[in-house]
Scaffold this motif. Structure first.
Motif, PDB file in Angstrom:
ATOM      1  N   ILE A 272      24.368  24.302 -22.696  1.00  0.00           N
ATOM      2  CA  ILE A 272      24.498  23.292 -21.426  1.00  0.00           C
ATOM      3  C   ILE A 272      25.792  22.617 -21.772  1.00  0.00           C
ATOM      4  O   ILE A 272      25.302  21.729 -22.790  1.00  0.00           O
ATOM      5  CB  ILE A 272      23.051  22.613 -21.137  1.00  0.00           C
ATOM      6  N   VAL A 273      26.724  22.544 -21.117  1.00  0.00           N
ATOM      7  CA  VAL A 273      28.163  21.618 -21.273  1.00  0.00           C
ATOM      8  C   VAL A 273      27.915  20.720 -20.032  1.00  0.00           C
ATOM      9  O   VAL A 273      28.318  21.175 -18.820  1.00  0.00           O
ATOM     10  CB  VAL A 273      29.456  22.423 -21.045  1.00  0.00           C
ATOM     11  N   PRO A 274      27.686  19.473 -20.336  1.00  0.00           N
ATOM     12  CA  PRO A 274      27.480  18.362 -19.403  1.00  0.00           C
ATOM     13  C   PRO A 274      28.843  18.170 -18.681  1.00  0.00           C
ATOM     14  O   PRO A 274      30.064  18.351 -19.359  1.00  0.00           O
ATOM     15  CB  PRO A 274      26.736  17.391 -20.063  1.00  0.00           C
ATOM     16  N   THR A 275      28.894  17.294 -17.739  1.00  0.00           N
ATOM     17  CA  THR A 275      30.005  16.793 -17.136  1.00  0.00           C
ATOM     18  C   THR A 275      30.371  15.263 -17.838  1.00  0.00           C
ATOM     19  O   THR A 275      29.345  14.555 -17.972  1.00  0.00           O
ATOM     20  CB  THR A 275      29.840  16.518 -15.510  1.00  0.00           C
ATOM     21  N   ALA A 276      31.750  15.183 -17.966  1.00  0.00           N
ATOM     22  CA  ALA A 276      32.102  13.875 -18.469  1.00  0.00           C
ATOM     23  C   ALA A 276      32.059  12.788 -17.489  1.00  0.00           C
ATOM     24  O   ALA A 276      32.464  12.989 -16.396  1.00  0.00           O
ATOM     25  CB  ALA A 276      33.487  13.989 -19.319  1.00  0.00           C
ATOM     26  N   THR A 277      31.567  11.649 -17.895  1.00  0.00           N
ATOM     27  CA  THR A 277      31.567  10.415 -16.888  1.00  0.00           C
ATOM     28  C   THR A 277      33.057   9.864 -16.883  1.00  0.00           C
ATOM     29  O   THR A 277      33.411   9.103 -15.781  1.00  0.00           O
ATOM     30  CB  THR A 277      30.454   9.347 -17.352  1.00  0.00           C
ATOM     31  N   ALA A 278      33.621   9.903 -17.956  1.00  0.00           N
ATOM     32  CA  ALA A 278      35.200   9.255 -17.939  1.00  0.00           C
ATOM     33  C   ALA A 278      36.116  10.261 -18.784  1.00  0.00           C
ATOM     34  O   ALA A 278      35.482  10.808 -19.897  1.00  0.00           O
ATOM     35  CB  ALA A 278      34.881   7.691 -18.697  1.00  0.00           C
TER      36      ALA A 278
END
Length: 420
Positions: A272-278
Motif C-alpha cells: 500500500i502506497v499512501p497519499t502524501a499530505t504535503a
C-alpha cells in the motif's frame, strides 16, 4: 624306611652357553609375535576408519588448506537475474520452490543428486527419511528440520538447503501507483509511458519482478507524484488468520541506501502506497530520479501552441517545461499571460484554475506548478485573435446573405470536392 637322599648334578660350563642361546631364541620369537600383533591391529584400525570416515567426519571442522574454495551457486530469478542480497534469509518455502540439499561429506545425498521441488502439500520427499514438511519455513529452518531427520542415520549431519528457483507469487499493489492491481510473477506487464502497456511490450514475460517492495512498485508503473514514500505498508496474512503490517520508508532507502527498507515480499502480500499530505518540491525532484518512479508521464497541452496534443515528459515536470515541450506559444494567436490547468483528482473530482504564466519563473505552485500524469493545459487565443475570429465568422455570414448565389455555388463546389 628308605631315607631320601639329596641328589646333586653338576652342570658343565658348556651347558650354560646352551641355555643362553635358548633364551635368546625365545626372546626373538616373543618380539616377532608382538610385532605381528601390532601390524594386525594397525590394519584393522585403518579399515575401521576407512568405512567410518563419512560418518565420523560430520563432527570435524573444515580445515583451511589455502586452496581456493568452490564458487557457491547463486539463486536466480526465473528471468535469469540474481535475487536480492537479503532474499534467502527472508524467504519462506512453499509449493513449487526448487531447492538443492547438500549434506557435508555425503555426496550421494548432495549436489545435483539432491535437487527437489516442494510438493503441493508443502513437503519434500527425501531418500531414507521420506517426507519432510518445509512449508512456511526459512531455508535455515528447513536445513535444521532435515538435519534432525537424517540424524537417525548420520552422526551430527551438516545440512544446507539452497533455493534454486523460487515459486510464482501473487502480490497486490494499491494506492499511489500508476497501475494498481494484483500481479503474479511471470505475467505479461507493459512498460509504456505513465504505466501504460505498449505494443512492443505487450505479451512480454516479466518474470521475477515481484520479489521486493521496489520491484513490485516498478511493476505497477512506478509511484505517482502524490505518493508518500515514507509510510509504505506491506500487509502480510498469517496462517492463524491475523495480519502483519510492515512499515517501509523508501525515503530512508534513497537517503542512506538502507537495504532493510526494501522488504522481501511473500506470496499473498499487499503493498500500500499512501497519499502524501504535503509535498516538498525538493523531495519531489529527488523522487523523480528514483528507480521506482516512472520514466515518463503523459500530459496534454492544447490550444494555441505550436504542437498541440499529448506530450510525454519526465515526472515532476513543471508547467513551463510542458508548454516548451509542445513547441511553445503560437506567437500570432496565443494569449501568453495566463493558461488554464485542468486536473482529474483521485477522488473523481475535476479541478480547474487559471495560472499566470512567466516562462522565466522558477518552480512555484502559484505560477509554475509541477504537473501530474494526465493533466490538461489549455492555452487560449489572445483577445485580438478572438476578435479576428469573430469578425471572420460575421463576414462569412454577411457574404452568404448578400450574395446567395455565390454561397450556393460554394456549397456545390465543396460537395463536388468531397465526391472526388
Amino acid at each position: 624306611m628308605r631315607s631320601k637322599q639329596a641328589m646333586f648334578f653338576v652342570v658343565p660350563e658348556s651347558s650354560s652357553i646352551s641355555s643362553i642361546s635358548i633364551s635368546s631364541i625365545s626372546r626373538d620369537r616373543v618380539l616377532a609375535q608382538r610385532t605381528s600383533r601390532q601390524w594386525v591391529r594397525a590394519i584393522a584400525s585403518g579399515l575401521v576408519m576407512l568405512y567410518a570416515a563419512p560418518v565420523l567426519a560430520q563432527t570435524a571442522a573444515p580445515v583451511n588448506t589455502g586452496a581456493v574454495p568452490a564458487q557457491e551457486s547463486v539463486p536466480l530469478q526465473p528471468g535469469g537475474r540474481p535475487l536480492p542480497p537479503n532474499y534467502e534469509s527472508d524467504y519462506v518455502l512453499g509449493a513449487g520452490d526448487a531447492v538443492q540439499i547438500d549434506i557435508f561429506n555425503v555426496p550421494n545425498l548432495s549436489g545435483e543428486n539432491a535437487r527437489y521441488s516442494v510438493l503441493v502439500d508443502g513437503s519434500l520427499n527425501l531418500p531414507w527419511i521420506g517426507k519432510v514438511n518445509v512449508r512456511g519455513l526459512s531455508l535455515q529452518e528447513s536445513s535444521d528440520a532435515i538435519a534432525a531427520r537424517y540424524a537417525e542415520f548420520i552422526r551430527e549431519p551438516i545440512v544446507t538447503v539452497t533455493l534454486l528457483t523460487p515459486r510464482p507469487m501473487r502480490v497486490a499493489i494499491v494506492g499511489e501507483v500508476n497501475r494498481p492491481g494484483a500481479y503474479t510473477t511471470g505475467q505479461s506487464v507493459g512498460t509504456g509511458p505513465a504505466g501504460q502497456a505498449t505494443q512492443e511490450t505487450r505479451g512480454e514475460a516479466r518474470a521475477g519482478e515481484l520479489r521486493t517492495v521496489i520491484e513490485a512498485i516498478q511493476t505497477a508503473g512506478g509511484i505517482t507524484q502524490l505518493a508518500d514514500v515514507r509510510s509504505v505498508e506491506v500487509r502480510r496474512p498469517r496462517i492463524n488468520g491475523t495480519e502483519e503490517v510492515i512499515l517501509v520508508d523508501l525515503w530512508a532507502f534513497l537517503q542512506s541506501g538502507n537495504l532493510q527498507q526494501n522488504v522481501t515480499l511473500r506470496d499473498g502480500d499487499t503493498v500500500i502506497v499512501p497519499t502524501a499530505t504535503a509535498l516538498d518540491p525538493g523531495e519531489s525532484q529527488r523522487l523523480a530520479a528514483a528507480s521506482f518512479s516512472p520514466d515518463t508521464i503523459s500530459v496534454n497541452v492544447v490550444g494555441e501552441v505550436v504542437r498541440p496534443g499529448a506530450v510525454s515528459v519526465a515526472p515532476n515536470t513543471s508547467l513551463n517545461q510542458a508548454i516548451l515541450a509542445a513547441g511553445g506559444f503560437d506567437n500570432v494567436r496565443a494569449s501568453t499571460g495566463k493558461v488554464t490547468l485542468i486536473r482529474l483528482n483521485s477522488d473523481g473530482s475535476v479541478a480547474r484554475r487559471e495560472i499566470p504564466v512567466d516562462l522565466s519563473a522558477n518552480l512555484s505552485e502559484e505560477t509554475n506548478p509541477i504537473l501530474r500524469s494526465n493533466d490538461i493545459v489549455v492555452v487560449s487565443p489572445s483577445q485580438r485573435s478572438r476578435t479576428t475570429d469573430v469578425l471572420g465568422v460575421i463576414g462569412g455570414a454577411a457574404n452568404a446573405i448578400l450574395n446567395p448565389l455565390s454561397a450556393l455555388f460554394n456549397i456545390f463546389r465543396s460537395a463536388d470536392e468531397i465526391n472526388r
